[in-house]
Design an enzyme around this catalytic site. Sequence first.
Site, PDB file in Angstrom:
ATOM      1  N   GLY A  49       0.838  -1.188   0.000  1.00  0.00           N
ATOM      2  CA  GLY A  49       0.000   0.000   0.000  1.00  0.00           C
ATOM      3  C   GLY A  49       0.871   1.235   0.000  1.00  0.00           C
ATOM      4  N   GLN A  54       2.761   9.991   1.556  1.00  0.00           N
ATOM      5  CA  GLN A  54       4.060   9.312   1.593  1.00  0.00           C
ATOM      6  C   GLN A  54       4.951   9.694   0.416  1.00  0.00           C
ATOM      7  OE1 GLN A  54       2.259   5.174   2.405  1.00  0.00           O
ATOM      8  NE2 GLN A  54       4.266   5.119   3.371  1.00  0.00           N
ATOM      9  N   CYS A  96       6.201  -0.195   7.065  1.00  0.00           N
ATOM     10  CA  CYS A  96       5.788   0.993   6.324  1.00  0.00           C
ATOM     11  C   CYS A  96       6.961   1.474   5.490  1.00  0.00           C
ATOM     12  CB  CYS A  96       5.358   2.076   7.321  1.00  0.00           C
ATOM     13  SG  CYS A  96       4.797   3.598   6.543  1.00  0.00           S
ATOM     14  N   LEU A  97       6.686   1.813   4.233  1.00  0.00           N
ATOM     15  CA  LEU A  97       7.763   2.292   3.364  1.00  0.00           C
ATOM     16  C   LEU A  97       8.369   3.599   3.876  1.00  0.00           C
ATOM     17  CD1 LEU A  97       6.311   1.496  -0.179  1.00  0.00           C
ATOM     18  CD2 LEU A  97       7.997   0.189   1.112  1.00  0.00           C
ATOM     19  N   HIS A 138      -4.186   1.022   7.684  1.00  0.00           N
ATOM     20  CA  HIS A 138      -2.835   1.580   7.728  1.00  0.00           C
ATOM     21  C   HIS A 138      -2.718   2.753   6.735  1.00  0.00           C
ATOM     22  CE1 HIS A 138       1.744   0.999   7.797  1.00  0.00           C
ATOM     23  NE2 HIS A 138       1.537   1.852   6.813  1.00  0.00           N
ATOM     24  N   GLU A 139      -3.193   2.529   5.511  1.00  0.00           N
ATOM     25  CA  GLU A 139      -3.089   3.579   4.490  1.00  0.00           C
ATOM     26  C   GLU A 139      -3.994   4.763   4.823  1.00  0.00           C
ATOM     27  OE1 GLU A 139      -0.623   3.369   2.680  1.00  0.00           O
ATOM     28  OE2 GLU A 139      -0.285   1.255   3.083  1.00  0.00           O
ATOM     29  N   HIS A 142      -2.519   7.241   7.156  1.00  0.00           N
ATOM     30  CA  HIS A 142      -1.561   8.193   6.571  1.00  0.00           C
ATOM     31  C   HIS A 142      -2.262   9.482   6.138  1.00  0.00           C
ATOM     32  CE1 HIS A 142       2.233   6.081   6.583  1.00  0.00           C
ATOM     33  NE2 HIS A 142       1.746   5.024   5.952  1.00  0.00           N
TER      34      HIS A 142
END
Length: 175
Positions: A49, A54, A96-97, A138-139, A142
Amino acid sequence: MPILKVARMGHPVLREKAREIAPEGLGSPELAGFIDDLIETMQEYAGVGLAAPQVHEGLRLFVMQTDPDDEATLRVAVNPKLTALGAEGWEDWEGCLSIPDIHGRVPRNNRVRLEALDAEGRAYSEELEGFAARVCQHEYDHLDGLIFIDRMRDFSTLCFGEEYRRYHAPRPKEG
Ligand code: NI
């Protein structure tokens, strides 16, 4: 198409509340191009995701693909709304990226309803369960300036990737 630069923990954009995409922007070629770049960036970094903040764009938009080998699991969520449907407190590992090489166990709801617009601006509504529900939450976080560490209730599970793979899981998943 370019691979976008991913903001890392500490960059203010990850802590800001993202703004809704205005009606005139929906379904536009500019938005479609950005969504393509977001998907390509997610895939390049083997994420499941990626949310617009991000990649330094404070827009309420994320993409997710719970199975990198299955395009049918790709979702584009523009101006999403999330409703919890299931039980809270289901814990599992997240990464997480924007927080490279860190993993931890995070409590989430095991079932959610996602209402959003797709890349063409068409509304859809879908119930997601388990891992897909987790990625979606999670997304979505953000977009509100939250990272998964904010949701942890016990920091004793925080670990680096090498130790995560060695002691806790065979396959890292990052969003
Ligand atoms: Ni993330």
